[in-house]
Design a protein around this motif. Structure first.
Motif, PDB file in Angstrom:
ATOM      1  N   SER A  26       0.857  -1.179   0.000  1.00 51.31           N
ATOM      2  CA  SER A  26       0.000   0.000   0.000  1.00 51.31           C
ATOM      3  C   SER A  26       0.893   1.228   0.000  1.00 51.31           C
ATOM      4  N   VAL A  27       0.367   2.306  -0.528  1.00 47.11           N
ATOM      5  CA  VAL A  27       1.101   3.565  -0.534  1.00 47.11           C
ATOM      6  C   VAL A  27       0.183   4.666  -0.017  1.00 47.11           C
ATOM      7  N   GLU A  28       0.602   5.284   1.008  1.00 45.22           N
ATOM      8  CA  GLU A  28      -0.081   6.452   1.582  1.00 45.22           C
ATOM      9  C   GLU A  28       1.018   7.470   1.849  1.00 45.22           C
ATOM     10  N   ASP A  29       1.140   7.925   3.087  1.00 48.26           N
ATOM     11  CA  ASP A  29       2.253   8.806   3.446  1.00 48.26           C
ATOM     12  C   ASP A  29       3.577   8.061   3.327  1.00 48.26           C
ATOM     13  N   VAL A  30       3.552   6.784   3.661  1.00 47.53           N
ATOM     14  CA  VAL A  30       4.707   5.905   3.480  1.00 47.53           C
ATOM     15  C   VAL A  30       4.251   4.693   2.670  1.00 47.53           C
ATOM     16  N   ALA A  31       5.219   3.986   2.133  1.00 49.16           N
ATOM     17  CA  ALA A  31       4.927   2.755   1.395  1.00 49.16           C
ATOM     18  C   ALA A  31       5.139   1.572   2.332  1.00 49.16           C
ATOM     19  N   HIS A  32       4.238   0.618   2.278  1.00 49.49           N
ATOM     20  CA  HIS A  32       4.336  -0.569   3.120  1.00 49.49           C
ATOM     21  C   HIS A  32       4.240  -1.803   2.228  1.00 49.49           C
ATOM     22  N   ILE A  33       5.158  -2.749   2.444  1.00 49.16           N
ATOM     23  CA  ILE A  33       5.145  -4.018   1.717  1.00 49.16           C
ATOM     24  C   ILE A  33       5.202  -5.148   2.732  1.00 49.16           C
ATOM     25  N   SER A  34       4.399  -6.166   2.483  1.00 53.18           N
ATOM     26  CA  SER A  34       4.408  -7.362   3.309  1.00 53.18           C
ATOM     27  C   SER A  34       4.494  -8.576   2.389  1.00 53.18           C
ATOM     28  N   VAL A  35       5.407  -9.494   2.702  1.00 48.65           N
ATOM     29  CA  VAL A  35       5.584 -10.712   1.915  1.00 48.65           C
ATOM     30  C   VAL A  35       5.322 -11.912   2.818  1.00 48.65           C
ATOM     31  N   THR A  36       4.412 -12.777   2.381  1.00 46.59           N
ATOM     32  CA  THR A  36       4.148 -14.026   3.084  1.00 46.59           C
ATOM     33  C   THR A  36       4.728 -15.158   2.245  1.00 46.59           C
ATOM     34  N   LEU A  37       5.707 -15.843   2.803  1.00 44.75           N
ATOM     35  CA  LEU A  37       6.391 -16.923   2.092  1.00 44.75           C
ATOM     36  C   LEU A  37       5.561 -18.193   2.106  1.00 44.75           C
ATOM     37  N   TYR A  38       5.942 -19.125   1.266  1.00 45.44           N
ATOM     38  CA  TYR A  38       5.253 -20.410   1.138  1.00 45.44           C
ATOM     39  C   TYR A  38       5.168 -21.176   2.457  1.00 45.44           C
ATOM     40  N   ASP A  39       6.111 -20.930   3.394  1.00 48.30           N
ATOM     41  CA  ASP A  39       6.099 -21.626   4.683  1.00 48.30           C
ATOM     42  C   ASP A  39       5.322 -20.858   5.752  1.00 48.30           C
ATOM     43  N   GLY A  40       4.671 -19.748   5.351  1.00 47.05           N
ATOM     44  CA  GLY A  40       3.896 -18.946   6.279  1.00 47.05           C
ATOM     45  C   GLY A  40       4.674 -17.820   6.936  1.00 47.05           C
ATOM     46  N   HIS A  41       6.002 -17.811   6.788  1.00 40.48           N
ATOM     47  CA  HIS A  41       6.828 -16.747   7.357  1.00 40.48           C
ATOM     48  C   HIS A  41       6.467 -15.429   6.693  1.00 40.48           C
ATOM     49  N   ASN A  42       6.366 -14.361   7.486  1.00 38.35           N
ATOM     50  CA  ASN A  42       6.001 -13.047   6.966  1.00 38.35           C
ATOM     51  C   ASN A  42       7.120 -12.054   7.229  1.00 38.35           C
ATOM     52  N   VAL A  43       7.439 -11.248   6.217  1.00 28.63           N
ATOM     53  CA  VAL A  43       8.427 -10.186   6.319  1.00 28.63           C
ATOM     54  C   VAL A  43       7.751  -8.916   5.829  1.00 28.63           C
ATOM     55  N   SER A  44       7.944  -7.816   6.540  1.00 31.75           N
ATOM     56  CA  SER A  44       7.332  -6.567   6.080  1.00 31.75           C
ATOM     57  C   SER A  44       8.282  -5.400   6.306  1.00 31.75           C
ATOM     58  N   SER A  45       7.992  -4.311   5.583  1.00 34.16           N
ATOM     59  CA  SER A  45       8.817  -3.120   5.671  1.00 34.16           C
ATOM     60  C   SER A  45       7.993  -1.901   5.301  1.00 34.16           C
ATOM     61  N   SER A  46       8.305  -0.788   5.925  1.00 37.89           N
ATOM     62  CA  SER A  46       7.717   0.503   5.578  1.00 37.89           C
ATOM     63  C   SER A  46       8.853   1.478   5.327  1.00 37.89           C
ATOM     64  N   ALA A  47       8.687   2.319   4.312  1.00 38.79           N
ATOM     65  CA  ALA A  47       9.718   3.287   3.935  1.00 38.79           C
ATOM     66  C   ALA A  47       9.048   4.418   3.155  1.00 38.79           C
ATOM     67  N   PRO A  48       9.797   5.463   2.838  1.00 40.91           N
ATOM     68  CA  PRO A  48       9.204   6.581   2.102  1.00 40.91           C
ATOM     69  C   PRO A  48       8.619   6.193   0.736  1.00 40.91           C
ATOM     70  N   ASP A  49       9.195   5.170   0.064  1.00 47.11           N
ATOM     71  CA  ASP A  49       8.636   4.725  -1.215  1.00 47.11           C
ATOM     72  C   ASP A  49       8.793   3.206  -1.339  1.00 47.11           C
ATOM     73  N   LEU A  50       8.137   2.649  -2.351  1.00 47.23           N
ATOM     74  CA  LEU A  50       8.144   1.197  -2.517  1.00 47.23           C
ATOM     75  C   LEU A  50       9.535   0.644  -2.787  1.00 47.23           C
TER      76      LEU A  50
END
Length: 136
Positions: A26-50
Motif C-alpha cells: 500500500s502507498v499512503e504517506d509511506v509505502a508498506h510491503i508485506s511478503v508471506t512466504l510459502y512456509d507462512g513466514h512473513n516479512v514486512s517493511s515501511s519506507a518513504p517509497d516502494l
C-alpha cells in the motif's frame, strides 16, 4: 492495510526457480510491503517509497537465501526521481548502458522478472552508478 492496498503473487528463488510468495503493498504517506512466504513466514517493511521498502525486504530475505523475482530487484532497473516523488516508485526504469531512459522503459516494480537478472541491493546500486557514468 487500507483501500489502496494491492496484492499479487510473486516468484521467489534461491538460485533455482522457486515457489511463489504473496506480496501485499500500500502507498499512503509511506509505502508498506508485506511478503508471506510459502512456509507462512512473513516479512514486512515501511519506507518513504516502494523501492526503499523493497530494498529492506530483499535484505531480510537474503538472510534466508531467497530472492524476490520482480522488476524492482533486477540489476538493470532503478526508479527515477519523478517516479519516487510522484508515484512512490511504483514504476522503475529498465536501464541500458550508454542510453538515456524513456517513458517506454518504465515497468511495474512488482512485475515478474527472470531470476538470472536479479541481484543484491548493493549490486543493483553499483549497476545504477555504472549506468549513470555511461550516459555522462
Amino acid at each position: 492495510m487500507n483501500g489502496s492496498e494491492r496484492v499479487k503473487t510473486i516468484r521467489i528463488s534461491n538460485g533455482t526457480p522457486g515457489p511463489e510468495a504473496l506480496i501485499e503493498w500500500s502507498v499512503e504517506d509511506v509505502a508498506h510491503i508485506s511478503v508471506t512466504l510459502y512456509d507462512g513466514h512473513n516479512v514486512s517493511s515501511s519506507a518513504p517509497d516502494l523501492f526503499e521498502s523493497l530494498i529492506d525486504l530483499r535484505r531480510d530475505l537474503a538472510a534466508r537465501d531467497l530472492l524476490l523475482c520482480c522488476n524492482g530487484a533486477r540489476l538493470d532497473c532503478y526508479p527515477s526521481r519523478m517516479s519516487r516523488e510522484m508515484g512512490k516508485a511504483q514504476k522503475v526504469l529498465v536501464l541500458e548502458k550508454g542510453k538515456p531512459p524513456s517513458a517506454r522503459s518504465m515497468v511495474d516494480i512488482f512485475g515478474e522478472a527472470d531470476g538470472a537478472k536479479i541481484g543484491t541491493p548493493e549490486e543493483q546500486e553499483s549497476h545504477y552508478r555504472d549506468w549513470l557514468d555511461s550516459i555522462a
